[in-house]
Motif scaffolding. Structure first.
Motif, PDB file in Angstrom:
ATOM      1  N   MET A 215      31.838  22.011  55.646  1.00  0.00           N
ATOM      2  CA  MET A 215      31.913  21.705  53.958  1.00  0.00           C
ATOM      3  C   MET A 215      33.395  22.014  53.744  1.00  0.00           C
ATOM      4  O   MET A 215      33.668  22.113  52.640  1.00  0.00           O
ATOM      5  CB  MET A 215      30.940  22.641  53.452  1.00  0.00           C
ATOM      6  CG  MET A 215      29.686  22.088  53.532  1.00  0.00           C
ATOM      7  SD  MET A 215      28.447  23.298  52.950  1.00  0.00           S
ATOM      8  CE  MET A 215      28.142  24.411  54.606  1.00  0.00           C
ATOM      9  N   SER A 216      34.284  22.076  54.724  1.00  0.00           N
ATOM     10  CA  SER A 216      35.757  22.342  54.385  1.00  0.00           C
ATOM     11  C   SER A 216      36.280  21.405  53.365  1.00  0.00           C
ATOM     12  O   SER A 216      37.108  21.707  52.417  1.00  0.00           O
ATOM     13  CB  SER A 216      36.645  22.639  55.399  1.00  0.00           C
ATOM     14  OG  SER A 216      36.211  23.442  56.607  1.00  0.00           O
ATOM     15  N   ALA A 217      35.933  20.064  53.450  1.00  0.00           N
ATOM     16  CA  ALA A 217      36.550  19.256  52.561  1.00  0.00           C
ATOM     17  C   ALA A 217      36.171  19.408  51.139  1.00  0.00           C
ATOM     18  O   ALA A 217      36.998  18.785  50.161  1.00  0.00           O
ATOM     19  CB  ALA A 217      36.041  17.658  53.057  1.00  0.00           C
ATOM     20  N   HIS A 218      35.289  20.194  50.923  1.00  0.00           N
ATOM     21  CA  HIS A 218      34.974  20.537  49.300  1.00  0.00           C
ATOM     22  C   HIS A 218      36.052  21.364  48.739  1.00  0.00           C
ATOM     23  O   HIS A 218      36.047  21.617  47.579  1.00  0.00           O
ATOM     24  CB  HIS A 218      33.523  20.972  49.313  1.00  0.00           C
ATOM     25  CG  HIS A 218      32.603  19.988  49.517  1.00  0.00           C
ATOM     26  ND1 HIS A 218      31.366  20.418  49.749  1.00  0.00           N
ATOM     27  CD2 HIS A 218      32.688  18.761  49.522  1.00  0.00           C
ATOM     28  CE1 HIS A 218      30.560  19.294  50.166  1.00  0.00           C
ATOM     29  NE2 HIS A 218      31.344  18.195  50.024  1.00  0.00           N
ATOM     30  N   TRP A 219      36.710  21.978  49.545  1.00  0.00           N
ATOM     31  CA  TRP A 219      37.924  23.068  49.010  1.00  0.00           C
ATOM     32  C   TRP A 219      39.118  23.378  49.466  1.00  0.00           C
ATOM     33  O   TRP A 219      40.089  24.011  48.957  1.00  0.00           O
ATOM     34  CB  TRP A 219      36.830  24.536  48.808  1.00  0.00           C
ATOM     35  CG  TRP A 219      36.631  25.227  50.461  1.00  0.00           C
ATOM     36  CD1 TRP A 219      35.357  24.851  51.104  1.00  0.00           C
ATOM     37  CD2 TRP A 219      37.418  25.712  51.238  1.00  0.00           C
ATOM     38  NE1 TRP A 219      35.420  25.105  52.242  1.00  0.00           N
ATOM     39  CE2 TRP A 219      36.556  25.924  52.427  1.00  0.00           C
ATOM     40  CE3 TRP A 219      38.642  26.510  51.208  1.00  0.00           C
ATOM     41  CZ2 TRP A 219      37.200  26.602  53.649  1.00  0.00           C
ATOM     42  CZ3 TRP A 219      39.247  26.998  52.185  1.00  0.00           C
ATOM     43  CH2 TRP A 219      38.605  27.236  53.275  1.00  0.00           C
TER      44      TRP A 219
END
Length: 445
Positions: free
Chosen positions: A393-397
């Motif tokens: 979920m890195s792409a969210h933050w």
């Protein structure tokens, strides 16, 4: 539409980025070409599911485009299946009665477009909002896309690249409005909220925070709230309810009936499923409470180790052991690096991130970014939502990190700025070499 128009100074860097994104997606197609391009009257679920493995990413988009169904978790992605519907119809038209399935090529095109504009918006944030030179903005953008799970995000058939595109666009619009002193329009927030929430529900707070930081008190005017907040929430809620009652619920009931029949015919299969589900629950840790909305939360996993090895570890630098294995199949929750250098690189990047926050925390745009970052950390580290696979979920933050470091680079001068620029260049080259080598090796294996 000037938002999507390429500027003269952006041409060369963006073309290089475009070629890289096309190459990464080419690797993905190469790895699964023979199996995933089979067309005709097939069972696409069995063709794709369980055969695709790139970390914990899903291949549901491939299946959705092959034969449209609502496969995504509806309360987490209420609009995603709808957005994929036109592409599914296009793929159906292309397949016709032929032997080939074009889903992998259509998905790759979507990913390349979203990655391309994510790159542009990151570049523009560095250039127009932070105020870096053209060279430094290009360096910071290259540094960002060298992160391991950013490179993967732009090539895997999941929803994260679409979310990254929407979130970086939202930050760029908000940053430009802050710089010019203009307010965000209600219709802008309405569209951003509608699509961002529709793709990933947990990101819905972010366009609202952007509006709040830009418009301040004007955000609370009833006309603005009616259009910007109430209208998209009602539309999404109504669309969710219609999809659930007319499509998801009947199919779910039918699937339960078929599963019970299958279990009666094959008790060993039922035992195998229950054993695997028990193992997955053990891997996932203890949830906050026993409720479907909290099934991905976790209060038992150690936070510090999760941050070192997964949040700031795997997200930025892939581990070479258990490379891109799935946590639900074979990957341990925690994998350590073989080399001390990986921990040194991680520590340096995190230190630069912290220094960037300290340097720029009084600036409204940095405060907006930190509000987004704080929300995600509350979600993942506080509640433990997906904490054992937090890297996917890195792409969210994670785009907050190069933004903070960009402020640090802009604020320095003389030898300090030159030194940081050289350090960032070395880090960018290291990340591209390390992650690029591992990803390429995995894809052609």
């Amino acid at each position: 539409m000037h938002l999507f128009k390429l500027k003269k100074e952006e041409i060369y860097a963006s073309l290089v980025a475009l070629m890289i994104f096309i190459s990464l997606n080419g690797l993905m197609i190469f790895k699964y070409y023979e199996r995933f391009t089979r067309g005709g009257n097939l069972g696409f679920w069995s063709l794709f599911y369980g055969k695709f493995q790139v970390s914990g990413f899903d291949c549901l988009t491939y299946i959705t485009l092959s034969r449209w169904k609502i496969l995504y978790s509806l309360y987490r992605h209420p609009l995603l299946a709808t957005l994929m519907y036109p592409f599914a119809q296009l793929n159906d038209l292309l397949m016709g009665s032929g032997r080939y399935n074009y889903a992998v090529f259509i998905v790759a095109t979507i990913l390349v477009v979203c990655a391309f504009y994510s790159f542009l918006f990151m570049y523009r944030i560095q250039r127009e909002v932070i105020g870096l030179s053209q060279m430094d903005a290009t360096l910071m953008s290259a540094f960002f896309f060298g992160f391991g799970y950013v490179m993967l995000t732009v090539m895997v058939p999941d929803h994260f690249c679409v979310s990254m595109f929407l979130l970086t666009m939202t930050l760029y619009i908000a940053g430009r409005r802050m710089r010019s002193g203009r307010m965000m329009k209600a219709w802008q927030t309405m569209l951003l909220l509608f699509f961002t929430t529709g793709v990933t529900t947990t990101n819905g707070i972010k366009p609202l925070l952007a509006d709040l930081f830009v418009n301040r008190r004007q955000f609370f005017q009833w006309r603005h709230l009616l259009v910007a907040v109430f209208l998209p929430v009602v539309l999404l809620g109504g669309w969710y309810a219609w999809q659930y009652t007319t499509i998801v619920l009947p199919e779910s009931q039918q699937n339960q009936v078929e599963m019970r029949k299958k279990f009666r015919k094959n008790p060993e299969y039922e035992k195998k499923i229950k054993t695997h589900n028990a193992w997955r629950e053990q891997q996932s840790g203890k949830p906050v409470m026993d409720h479907p909305m909290f099934e991905y939360t976790n209060i038992s996993s150690p936070r510090v180790k999760s941050m070192v090895e997964n949040l700031f570890g795997e997200s930025i630098q892939l581990h070479d052991d258990h490379l891109l294995e799935d946590l639900n199949v074979s990957r341990p929750v925690f994998v350590t690096y073989r080399w001390v250098m990986n921990y040194v690189v991680e520590a340096v990047i995190v230190l630069l991130f912290v220094l960037g926050i300290v340097f720029a925390w009084k600036l409204p745009f940095m405060q907006l970014c930190l509000s987004w970052f704080a929300f995600d950390m509350l979600l993942h580290i506080g509640l433990g939502f997906g904490i054992n696979e937090v890297y996917i979920m890195s792409a969210h933050w994670i785009f907050i990190m190069p933004i903070a470091i960009g402020f640090l680079l802009h604020g320095l001068s003389g030898h300090w700025q030159v030194g940081l620029r050289c350090l960032l260049l070395v880090l960018a080259l290291w990340l591209w070499a390390w992650n690029g080598w591992l990803i390429t090796g995995y894809m052609i294996r």
